[in-house]
Design a protein around this motif. Structure first.
Motif, short mmCIF file in Angstrom:
data_model
loop_
_atom_site.label_atom_id
_atom_site.label_comp_id
_atom_site.label_asym_id
_atom_site.label_seq_id
_atom_site.Cartn_x
_atom_site.Cartn_y
_atom_site.Cartn_z
N UNK A 50 48.55 46.79 28.01
CA UNK A 50 48.02 47.23 26.82
C UNK A 50 47.73 45.92 25.68
N UNK A 51 48.73 45.08 26.01
CA UNK A 51 48.74 43.76 25.32
C UNK A 51 47.48 42.86 26.00
N UNK A 52 47.64 42.94 27.17
CA UNK A 52 46.69 42.23 28.02
C UNK A 52 45.28 42.71 27.74
N UNK A 53 45.02 43.88 27.48
CA UNK A 53 43.83 44.33 27.21
C UNK A 53 43.03 44.06 25.80
N UNK A 54 44.12 43.92 24.71
CA UNK A 54 43.83 43.64 23.56
C UNK A 54 43.82 41.93 23.46
N UNK A 55 44.50 41.34 24.07
CA UNK A 55 44.44 39.80 23.92
C UNK A 55 45.16 38.97 25.19
#
Length: 141
Positions: A50-55
């Motif tokens: 989830x975090x990687x997808x956002x940033x």
């Protein structure tokens, strides 16, 4: 008893780890999802994605802090990366307040609970560094 004094829990072990985030970036660029699957437990992996997808940078920082937490915890319990300790069997998740929590999976969980009391973990990152501090309490008698 009104005059009874409660003593603080005895510390059974402490551990710390400091890592350059660019080293985690290099491992991730080289091994990709295999690296993530080896290091992170199931709930950590979900949060990482989830975090990687956002940033992507935020995802790498998450991966680095979790790597450091596992290293620090393994030192606190005196095993290093020997069985039953394995990267994915120790997760650093968060309470609703944001406080980081240690969550273990078997067989590490069973081994740990037969020897120690509560575990505490603190993680941080700044610039190109990620750091973790772990403390485990003695098992209550």
């Amino acid at each position: 008893m009104a005059n009874e004094v409660t003593l603080p829990a005895a510390i059974a072990g402490i551990g710390t780890d400091l890592i350059h985030i660019h080293r985690i970036r290099q491992a991730y660029e080289r091994f990709g999802e295999r690296f993530v699957a080896r290091i992170l437990g199931p709930q950590e992996r979900e949060k990482f994605l989830r975090r990687q997808a956002r940033d992507p940078e935020r995802g790498l920082r998450f991966l680095a802090t979790r790597f450091a937490a596992k290293e620090a915890f393994s030192k606190a319990i005196g095993l290093g990366m020997r069985s039953p300790m394995a990267w994915s069997r120790m997760q650093t998740l968060n309470a609703p307040s944001g406080q980081p929590l240690v969550v273990l999976a078997s067989p590490l969980k069973d081994w740990y609970e037969s020897r120690f009391g509560p575990a505490h973990i603190s993680i941080t990152d700044e610039s190109d560094l990620a750091m973790a501090f772990a403390m485990v309490e003695r098992k209550p008698v």
